[in-house]
Design a protein around this motif. Sequence first.
Motif, short mmCIF file in Angstrom:
data_model
loop_
_atom_site.label_atom_id
_atom_site.label_comp_id
_atom_site.label_asym_id
_atom_site.label_seq_id
_atom_site.Cartn_x
_atom_site.Cartn_y
_atom_site.Cartn_z
N TYR A 1 -4.89 -3.74 -13.01
CA TYR A 1 -5.80 -4.81 -13.46
C TYR A 1 -5.29 -5.44 -14.75
N LEU A 2 -4.82 -4.61 -15.67
CA LEU A 2 -4.39 -5.08 -16.98
C LEU A 2 -3.11 -5.91 -16.92
N THR A 3 -2.32 -5.71 -15.88
CA THR A 3 -1.06 -6.46 -15.76
C THR A 3 -1.16 -7.57 -14.72
N SER A 4 -2.38 -7.96 -14.38
CA SER A 4 -2.58 -9.04 -13.41
C SER A 4 -2.44 -10.40 -14.10
N ASP A 5 -2.43 -11.45 -13.31
CA ASP A 5 -2.26 -12.81 -13.84
C ASP A 5 -3.37 -13.21 -14.80
N ALA A 6 -4.54 -12.58 -14.66
CA ALA A 6 -5.68 -12.94 -15.51
C ALA A 6 -5.41 -12.69 -16.99
N PHE A 7 -4.44 -11.83 -17.28
CA PHE A 7 -4.15 -11.48 -18.68
C PHE A 7 -2.92 -12.20 -19.23
N GLY A 8 -2.56 -13.31 -18.62
CA GLY A 8 -1.47 -14.11 -19.15
C GLY A 8 -0.20 -14.05 -18.34
N GLY A 9 -0.27 -13.52 -17.14
CA GLY A 9 0.91 -13.42 -16.28
C GLY A 9 1.38 -11.99 -16.17
N GLU A 10 1.78 -11.61 -14.95
CA GLU A 10 2.18 -10.23 -14.67
C GLU A 10 3.34 -9.78 -15.56
N ALA A 11 4.35 -10.62 -15.71
CA ALA A 11 5.53 -10.22 -16.49
C ALA A 11 5.17 -10.01 -17.96
N PHE A 12 4.43 -10.97 -18.54
CA PHE A 12 4.07 -10.87 -19.96
C PHE A 12 3.16 -9.67 -20.21
N ALA A 13 2.14 -9.50 -19.37
CA ALA A 13 1.21 -8.39 -19.56
C ALA A 13 1.92 -7.05 -19.38
N VAL B 1 -10.40 10.71 -25.71
CA VAL B 1 -9.92 10.07 -24.48
C VAL B 1 -11.07 9.44 -23.71
N ALA B 2 -12.17 10.18 -23.59
CA ALA B 2 -13.32 9.67 -22.85
C ALA B 2 -13.90 8.42 -23.51
N VAL B 3 -14.02 8.42 -24.83
CA VAL B 3 -14.59 7.27 -25.54
C VAL B 3 -13.68 6.05 -25.38
N LEU B 4 -12.38 6.25 -25.59
CA LEU B 4 -11.44 5.13 -25.46
C LEU B 4 -11.40 4.59 -24.03
N THR B 5 -11.51 5.50 -23.06
CA THR B 5 -11.56 5.07 -21.66
C THR B 5 -12.82 4.25 -21.40
N GLY B 6 -13.95 4.73 -21.88
CA GLY B 6 -15.20 4.00 -21.70
C GLY B 6 -15.18 2.63 -22.35
N LEU B 7 -14.51 2.52 -23.51
CA LEU B 7 -14.44 1.23 -24.21
C LEU B 7 -13.65 0.18 -23.43
N CYS B 8 -12.87 0.63 -22.45
CA CYS B 8 -12.14 -0.31 -21.61
C CYS B 8 -13.10 -1.20 -20.80
N PHE B 9 -14.37 -0.85 -20.75
CA PHE B 9 -15.37 -1.70 -20.11
C PHE B 9 -15.41 -3.09 -20.76
N PHE B 10 -15.05 -3.15 -22.03
CA PHE B 10 -15.12 -4.42 -22.77
C PHE B 10 -13.83 -5.24 -22.67
N VAL B 11 -12.90 -4.79 -21.82
CA VAL B 11 -11.66 -5.54 -21.62
C VAL B 11 -11.90 -6.53 -20.48
N PHE B 12 -12.29 -7.73 -20.83
CA PHE B 12 -12.57 -8.76 -19.84
C PHE B 12 -11.27 -9.40 -19.35
N PRO B 13 -11.26 -9.94 -18.12
CA PRO B 13 -10.03 -10.53 -17.56
C PRO B 13 -9.68 -11.86 -18.21
N SER B 14 -9.12 -11.79 -19.39
CA SER B 14 -8.73 -12.98 -20.15
C SER B 14 -7.54 -12.61 -21.04
N PRO B 15 -6.60 -13.52 -21.25
CA PRO B 15 -5.44 -13.21 -22.10
C PRO B 15 -5.83 -12.70 -23.49
N GLY B 16 -6.98 -13.16 -24.01
CA GLY B 16 -7.40 -12.74 -25.33
C GLY B 16 -7.78 -11.28 -25.42
#
Length: 452
Positions: free
Chosen positions: A45-57, A100-115
């Motif tokens: 998900y993090l390396t998809s086009d939604a985050f600025g392109g597969e290669a860049f991400a 680890v659990a807290v940091l993993t849970g915080l990934c909920f706030f990683v929206f599909p946007s380059p920012g």
Amino acid sequence: MPATQEAGGAAAERLNKKHVLAWASWDWGSAAFNAVMTTFVFTVYLTSDAFGGEAFASEILGYGLAIAGLAIALLAPVTGQRSDTGGRRKLWLGVNSVAVAVLTGLCFFVFPSPGFLFLGVALIALANIFFEFANVNYYAMLTQISTPSTIGKVSGFGWAMGYVGGVVALALVLVGFVLPEAGWFGATADNGLNIRLVAVFCAVWFMVFALPVLFAVPEVPRQPAAASLGFFASYGLLFRRIKAIFRSSPHTIFFLIASAIFRDGLAAVFTFGGVIAAGTFGFSLSQVIVFAIAGNVVAALGAVCGGVLDDRVGPKNVIVWALSGLIVAAAAIFVLGAGDHVFFGNVWTGDTTFWVFGLLLCLFVGPAQSSSRAYLARLAPRGEEGEFFGLYATTGRAVSFLAPSLFALFITVFGEQRYGILGILVVLLAGLLLLLPVKPPAKIQQATTPSA
């Protein structure tokens, strides 16, 4: 005295199954982070086009994980040493697991946007650091919850629990969040909600199954003299101990070097297995996932069988046999390739080739990983297991560029993805050749290390 070893004490006569199950539960839970967050779902998900392109991400993710690897290599031995000497092995396993659990849970706030790319990479990289620190403490507990005659079986059982836990977590994620149009809790793909909820699921899954070991297994005793050292002074003690280990037990150092090489090859089998299945053999995403589930089940069976053999024939023999099997299976995949072949009048397709020999690769990975952990646990002086497994993590990280680099180099030179298999083969073969002259644990004098 309890049925197993007292924390850091002498070996007992009988295995405490409650301790073993509680310890292996952590492996089961941690598989959600490995299989779902870092391998099949969230990093995809993090390396998809939604985050600025597969290669860049992918580039940013690679740099983030590289920085995390450097931090682990520099800090793991000292953090392991300090948890040993301070009598806080279980405490730091808990602290690192919660992180680890807290940091993993915080990934909920990683929206599909380059920012949000850098936030996502930072969270995954930091979670990897704390996960490796937790692993150091977790591995060090192996001698606490096993006896000298069962250490291989217990290690294999732990690895198997990890593989099966990964299968169950991955299956639940696919059925509950990824495949349906509207998954659990109304999770749809809109704004990446389904994948962001996967992060919350993994955080809860990991923490729930990490709890038993924190309640069931006793803490190690404190070593007052060493525990009083400052953080930077701990590096001085670490370097003195490494020199002492090399003088008193050089084969311990030789094993750390050899295992670092072949463990990098083992990691590459899983890292690039799906890539090869899709790119060289034309597997669809669903076929890759089905193969991943089957591969984890087979690896779990291999880990259990290898653990039983470990206690009977010794970990070195198990690792040598497993690496030899891996080399043969990988060579068969490379030689046969994706083409059709006729054996005894029957057509053997490329799919069949990958399923047969790919599963054989998975079968041999489990015993090699499990017995490598059991090998070092037999060598570590009582009360210093955390420091030794910290060195184990550091040596592994120090060479973790080998298999990926050779995989890429062979593809660049020959122009086909299939040739990347040769890069992995070179690393596995080098690890095997370096291991062959190393004495088995029973013939290695246990290291003597200076106190603080």
